[in-house]
Write a protein that holds these residues in place. Structure first.
Motif, PDB file in Angstrom:
ATOM      1  N   ALA A 157      35.360  46.503  42.573  1.00  0.00           N
ATOM      2  CA  ALA A 157      36.118  46.867  43.663  1.00  0.00           C
ATOM      3  C   ALA A 157      36.721  45.509  44.342  1.00  0.00           C
ATOM      4  CB  ALA A 157      35.248  47.617  44.749  1.00  0.00           C
ATOM      5  N   SER A 158      35.916  44.440  44.110  1.00  0.00           N
ATOM      6  CA  SER A 158      36.488  43.102  44.580  1.00  0.00           C
ATOM      7  C   SER A 158      37.424  42.482  43.782  1.00  0.00           C
ATOM      8  CB  SER A 158      35.384  42.344  45.062  1.00  0.00           C
ATOM      9  OG  SER A 158      34.580  41.860  43.975  1.00  0.00           O
ATOM     10  N   LYS A 159      37.905  43.241  42.606  1.00  0.00           N
ATOM     11  CA  LYS A 159      38.603  42.544  41.582  1.00  0.00           C
ATOM     12  C   LYS A 159      37.997  41.197  41.225  1.00  0.00           C
ATOM     13  CE  LYS A 159      42.543  44.577  44.080  1.00  0.00           C
ATOM     14  NZ  LYS A 159      43.995  44.476  44.582  1.00  0.00           N
ATOM     15  N   PRO A 160      36.683  41.136  40.726  1.00  0.00           N
ATOM     16  CA  PRO A 160      36.278  39.956  40.263  1.00  0.00           C
ATOM     17  C   PRO A 160      37.048  39.489  38.887  1.00  0.00           C
ATOM     18  CG  PRO A 160      34.848  41.591  39.661  1.00  0.00           C
ATOM     19  CD  PRO A 160      35.993  42.097  40.435  1.00  0.00           C
ATOM     20  N   ALA A 161      36.944  38.153  38.497  1.00  0.00           N
ATOM     21  CA  ALA A 161      37.420  37.744  37.369  1.00  0.00           C
ATOM     22  C   ALA A 161      36.547  37.874  36.225  1.00  0.00           C
ATOM     23  CB  ALA A 161      37.732  36.215  37.497  1.00  0.00           C
TER      24      ALA A 161
END
Length: 226
Positions: A157-161
């Protein structure tokens, strides 16, 4: 380009005759968008390595580089923020909050960070993981496979790398394990995630782009030359 690197990473517990080298000079490079499985027996250092790569524990010596940045040069508070924004975690035990419904569990890390959820992106994740009919359900009303898919959605959800998965199918049967790992690979490709997964399951590991074998805190195969 390498998005994740470890440089001569060591984690040593105890002293003298009681010294245990959980990690003994691990050098590892992971390319952006790659799906890597780290395999090894119990006590080989898999979990310790994953915790170091995620900034959950500090090494005795050595470096972890994420996007070219040495994460352990950060102080604790800054490291916590960096970890929350750049790295997603999927654990064996799901770690869902039992009194929150599926949607609330998915967006919880964003709310803790004071970030407004990207509703279109959340909806896309939910549909990809076939959770759209369960958003109002509590974790206790879901199967193990469904709970793990919620944990994956929360991590994305937090668009992590980088997505770090710690024995993500350890509590699931073989059929559900294959389904969940297939979805993990699909979401990784769809959303451009770099995935590092630890597992003791050789069959599950075969789904990865590359398998790294760890023994006694050292990489014995799977690392690229150079």
């Amino acid at each position: 380009m390498y998005i994740l690197e470890t440089k001569d990473l060591k984690k040593i517990y105890g002293f003298g005759e009681n010294e245990v080298r959980a990690l003994d000079g691990v050098n590892l490079s992971v390319k952006k968008g790659e799906f890597v499985a780290i395999v090894g027996t119990s006590g080989s250092g898999k979990s310790t390595l994953l915790h170091m790569m995620g900034g959950l524990d500090r090494p005795t010596s050595g470096e972890v580089m994420v996007g070219g940045k040495s994460i352990f040069s950060l102080k604790d508070e800054a490291l916590t923020i960096f970890r929350r924004r750049k790295i997603g975690f999927v654990f064996q035990n799901y770690n869902l909050v039992p009194v929150l419904n599926v949607y609330e569990n998915i967006v919880l890390p964003l709310q803790l960070d004071g970030v407004k959820p990207d509703e279109a992106f959340i909806q896309s994740i939910v549909e990809t993981l076939s959770l759209e009919k369960r958003l109002e359900s509590l974790p206790g009303q879901l199967s193990g496979g469904q709970q793990q898919r919620v944990a994956m959605a929360r991590a994305l959800a937090s668009k992590p790398a980088i997505l770090l998965a710690d024995e993500p199918t350890g509590n699931l049967d073989s059929k559900t394990s294959q389904d969940v790992l297939g979805l993990l690979k699909i979401t990784g490709q769809k959303y451009g995630q770099t995935i590092v997964m630890i597992t003791h399951n050789e069959e599950i590991a075969q789904l990865a782009d590359r398998i790294i074998r760890l023994e006694d805190g050292r990489i014995i195969s799977g690392q690229r030359e150079g």
